[in-house]
Design a protein around this motif. Sequence first.
Motif, short mmCIF file in Angstrom:
data_model
loop_
_atom_site.label_atom_id
_atom_site.label_comp_id
_atom_site.label_asym_id
_atom_site.label_seq_id
_atom_site.Cartn_x
_atom_site.Cartn_y
_atom_site.Cartn_z
N MET A 182 29.25 55.16 21.30
CA MET A 182 29.88 53.87 21.08
C MET A 182 29.17 52.76 21.84
O MET A 182 29.09 51.62 21.36
CB MET A 182 31.36 53.93 21.47
N ARG A 183 28.63 53.06 23.00
CA ARG A 183 27.90 52.04 23.74
C ARG A 183 26.62 51.63 23.00
O ARG A 183 26.27 50.46 22.95
CB ARG A 183 27.58 52.53 25.15
N LYS A 184 25.93 52.60 22.42
CA LYS A 184 24.74 52.27 21.64
C LYS A 184 25.11 51.48 20.39
O LYS A 184 24.41 50.55 20.00
CB LYS A 184 24.01 53.57 21.26
N LEU A 185 26.22 51.86 19.76
CA LEU A 185 26.70 51.12 18.59
C LEU A 185 27.06 49.69 18.98
O LEU A 185 26.73 48.73 18.28
CB LEU A 185 27.91 51.83 17.99
N LEU A 231 25.44 46.26 17.49
CA LEU A 231 26.25 45.22 16.85
C LEU A 231 26.12 43.89 17.59
O LEU A 231 26.13 42.82 16.96
CB LEU A 231 27.72 45.65 16.81
N THR A 232 25.98 43.95 18.90
CA THR A 232 25.80 42.71 19.67
C THR A 232 24.47 42.06 19.35
O THR A 232 24.38 40.83 19.18
CB THR A 232 25.91 43.00 21.18
N LYS A 233 23.40 42.85 19.23
CA LYS A 233 22.09 42.31 18.89
C LYS A 233 22.10 41.64 17.52
O LYS A 233 21.41 40.64 17.29
CB LYS A 233 21.03 43.42 18.92
N ARG A 234 22.92 42.16 16.62
CA ARG A 234 23.00 41.58 15.27
C ARG A 234 24.02 40.44 15.19
O ARG A 234 24.21 39.87 14.13
CB ARG A 234 23.36 42.67 14.28
#
Length: 411
Positions: free
Chosen positions: A393-396, A400-403
């Motif tokens: 979830m942290r990688k997800l 999502l934050t980068k996008r």
Amino acid sequence: MLRTQSLGQEQQDCASINPGDWSWRFWLAVPLYPYSKRRTLRKEVVQDTIWTFDQLQGILYTVVPIRMSVVKLEKGGLLVYAPVAPTQECIRLVKELEAKHGGVKYIILPTASGLEHKVFVGPFARQFPASQVFVTANQWSYPLNLPLAWLGFPMKRTHVLPEASGDAPFGDEFDYEVLSIDLGRGSFEEVALLHKRSRTLLVTDSVLSVPEKPPEIVQLDPYPLLFHARDNAFDVVEDTEANRRKGWQRISLFALYFRPSTLETIGLGKAFRDALKAPERSRKAYFGLFPFRWKTDWKLSFNALRGGGRPFVAPILQTFIFNQAPRDVLDWADKVAKWYFERIIPCHFDAPIEVGPHQFRQAFTFLEKKPSIGENTSVSGSQPLPKEDFEFMRKLEEHLTKRGITSPAKE
């Protein structure tokens, strides 16, 4: 192949009920398992005062309870918190209470973003035309932000909850506090509702507790439990209490972490090759596909998640929602923790949770960033959740934050 033995007495008694009473014809609005057929189990939590109505929902046999609570009012009538699908079976069970305690007067939608709760409110309210519907202020829908009337809410009977609980028509019996977090594209909202006389706190998603054994509603059809009790596509799993428990514990890890550290995926090529040799290749069994395997120490992750049954904040809320407004969440939790209650009834997983304000407030300590917290744990309640289980979830969240889909966590 999944083999089932005889059902328990409760399930046997259900065999005489007309399956047509379980039909939910609007299932395509939120297409979650069990789709067009939803069972309902009613349970009395506080004698002649509070009842829970459990149904089932999930994806890929990752099934968990979704719960409505009904409270008897002192002056007669009923208050409904977080309606579930108004199947004929569900409505019959509510009307049995109406016959004894008076009609449904108030229906509370305690969330703004939870489609799995919102989708039922309009159809449920139409079954009780004398009721008044109360919602939080910042309602929204996705992918299109539609007016509540377009979502089936009876507009002449739908009202926004007053800011002060004492101004609500049921304010003499209930206190409430609304948590509101602006997520940019919409708000996360939750109404914590205290029934003062029975000292019972109703919440939606903010805290939950995971039981050791599968809830009764999940056991009415054990197939999902036995599906996840398998270790590979070739397993033949007998229907035993141990296998049901094993399947439930893995389902809990799936549902709350998506991909815990003790779960490994296998390549699609191998998954398809294994499917061709699987003993059960029916549509119900996803044609034999079983594209993952569990590490031998998976039970340690479940034990840490369960934490002896203490209430905690779901990892998805820790990772994506509550970290967007940690001060607001802690202020809300502090206000709720000033109330006197002896049990909590959430809308998912176990209920009731026999705890009080202190244990409720402890569930939010992960937001306090205390230096004494170890490097390998995420504090939730009085016991930690392993950091490694948050990794997916942290990688997800980073992706999502980068996008620009989500915002970075705030201090």
